[in-house]
Motif scaffolding. Structure first.
Motif, mmCIF file in Angstrom:
data_model
loop_
_atom_site.group_PDB
_atom_site.id
_atom_site.type_symbol
_atom_site.label_atom_id
_atom_site.label_comp_id
_atom_site.label_asym_id
_atom_site.label_seq_id
_atom_site.Cartn_x
_atom_site.Cartn_y
_atom_site.Cartn_z
ATOM 1 N N ASP A 303 0.828 -1.215 0.000
ATOM 2 C CA ASP A 303 0.000 0.000 0.000
ATOM 3 C C ASP A 303 0.860 1.262 0.000
ATOM 4 N N ALA A 304 2.048 1.172 0.589
ATOM 5 C CA ALA A 304 2.955 2.327 0.635
ATOM 6 C C ALA A 304 3.768 2.481 -0.651
ATOM 7 N N GLY A 305 3.592 1.532 -1.575
ATOM 8 C CA GLY A 305 4.258 1.645 -2.864
ATOM 9 C C GLY A 305 5.620 0.988 -2.965
ATOM 10 N N PHE A 306 5.940 0.097 -2.017
ATOM 11 C CA PHE A 306 7.272 -0.505 -2.002
ATOM 12 C C PHE A 306 7.366 -1.840 -2.738
ATOM 13 N N LEU A 307 6.236 -2.427 -3.132
ATOM 14 C CA LEU A 307 6.275 -3.788 -3.683
ATOM 15 C C LEU A 307 5.745 -3.896 -5.107
ATOM 16 N N GLY A 308 5.768 -2.788 -5.837
ATOM 17 C CA GLY A 308 5.346 -2.848 -7.236
ATOM 18 C C GLY A 308 3.869 -2.556 -7.431
ATOM 19 N N ARG A 309 3.391 -2.862 -8.635
ATOM 20 C CA ARG A 309 2.015 -2.502 -9.008
ATOM 21 C C ARG A 309 0.991 -3.555 -8.610
ATOM 22 N N GLN A 310 1.450 -4.781 -8.398
ATOM 23 C CA GLN A 310 0.552 -5.858 -7.986
ATOM 24 C C GLN A 310 1.076 -6.490 -6.702
#
Length: 336
Positions: A303-310
């Motif tokens: 959710d914080a944007g650290f693990l990609g788009r999926q």
């Protein structure tokens, strides 16, 4: 050939073979109480004894998880004690190939501390404030971002007005005293040090945000290739880790002394007894990797944007087969 010379030659050859047969195991850890097994095990030589004379334990100290994972990727270390989000990030970055969680280490032991004269009395008061985390993308950094989001606040990099400043834990204390920071989400013992030495106040004990007060702050992770090539070494380490966990929980007073001794060795300063006692009381030493809590941490990181788009598939992140073998030897319930 002279008999004595021949005997001496054989002894030298034997010593050379013995030395060459010695295997190294390179392990990372942080000088924090949340890496209690590593700190106590370093101080009293527990792992050296458990691994035996043919295995040389080589330790490397880190400040935060991302740096430890870089070392794991780069082949500088074989395993490390680390927080959940760097472990997940490493797994995702390597497409599930480079890292496996083989045991838990600690639960709890992180808090949001605010400076007493910062004017922060309620969550909304963090608007426009400067808040520290140990490192961009590390476990506390993700927890901080998730908490701010849950209270309707955005960070400056997302168009909001809360500035998150990643920095080493000792530097947080320095800037608290200079009034250049308003708050910090920090692991122990640094959260308690900010309270006692930095004119800070406990604002959020992260345990209050989790079911049963349990969340992952420390894990034991291993390079997948090392795990495949040396399962015997990893199993022996896990066995020592479990036994050391039991010893720490059964002898907290002695364990805290050893823990403090090692922190002093690595940082140059021991913790005052009141800081050590308070910090230790906010965490639990465990070999359970708390799978469900880690999944929640991973969702927060996504959710914080650290693990990609999926949201990535984390089904292979855990490999607790060796841990369960050790637990079975001891007549204990398997970890799921």
């Amino acid at each position: 050939m002279n008999k004595r010379f021949l005997v001496a030659l054989l002894l030298l050859f034997s010593a050379a073979v013995s030395t060459s047969a010695q295997t190294a195991i390179r392990v990372g850890a942080f000088p924090n109480i949340t890496h209690a097994q590593a700190m106590v095990g370093k101080a009293n030589g527990w792992f050296d004894k458990a691994m035996g004379a043919q295995v040389k334990v080589q330790w490397t100290s880190f400040n935060a998880g991302p740096a430890a994972m870089e070392a794991l990727f780069g082949g500088a270390i074989d395993m490390t004690y680390v927080g959940p989000n760097p472990a997940v990030n490493g797994y995702v970055r390597s497409n599930g190939e480079a890292v496996r969680v083989v045991a838990g280490a600690t639960s709890g032991g992180a808090s949001l501390v605010v400076r007493n004269d910062s004017g922060i009395q309620k969550p909304e008061d963090l608007h426009g404030k400067r808040v520290a985390s140990p490192q961009f993308g590390n476990t506390q950094d993700v927890a901080l971002r998730n908490w701010l989001k849950s209270h309707g606040m955005k960070t400056t990099d997302k168009g909001g007005d809360v500035q998150i400043i990643p920095m080493a834990n000792p530097d947080q204390l320095t800037l608290f005293l200079k009034k250049d920071l308003d708050a910090a989400w920090a692991p122990e013992p640094w959260a308690t040090r900010l309270i006692h030495d930095g004119n800070g106040r406990l604002f959020v004990d992260e345990r209050t945000l989790w079911p049963n007060g349990q969340f992952v702050i420390g894990l034991l992770v291993v390079n997948t290739k090392f795990l495949k090539n040396h399962p015997d070494l990893v199993k022996n380490w896990i066995r020592a880790h479990v036994e050391l966990t039991d010893w720490i929980n059964a002898h907290p007073s002695d364990a805290k002394k050893l823990l403090n001794k090692q922190i002093q060795t690595e940082t140059g300063k021991a913790l005052p007894p009141i800081v050590l006692d308070e910090a230790f009381a906010r965490m639990q030493v465990t070999y359970d990797p708390l799978h469900r809590a880690l999944s929640t941490s991973a969702q927060q990181a996504f959710d914080a944007g650290f693990l990609g788009r999926q949201m990535p598939d984390l089904s292979r992140l855990y490999d607790v087969a060796l841990l369960n073998q050790v637990l079975a030897e001891k007549g204990r319930k398997a970890i799921q």
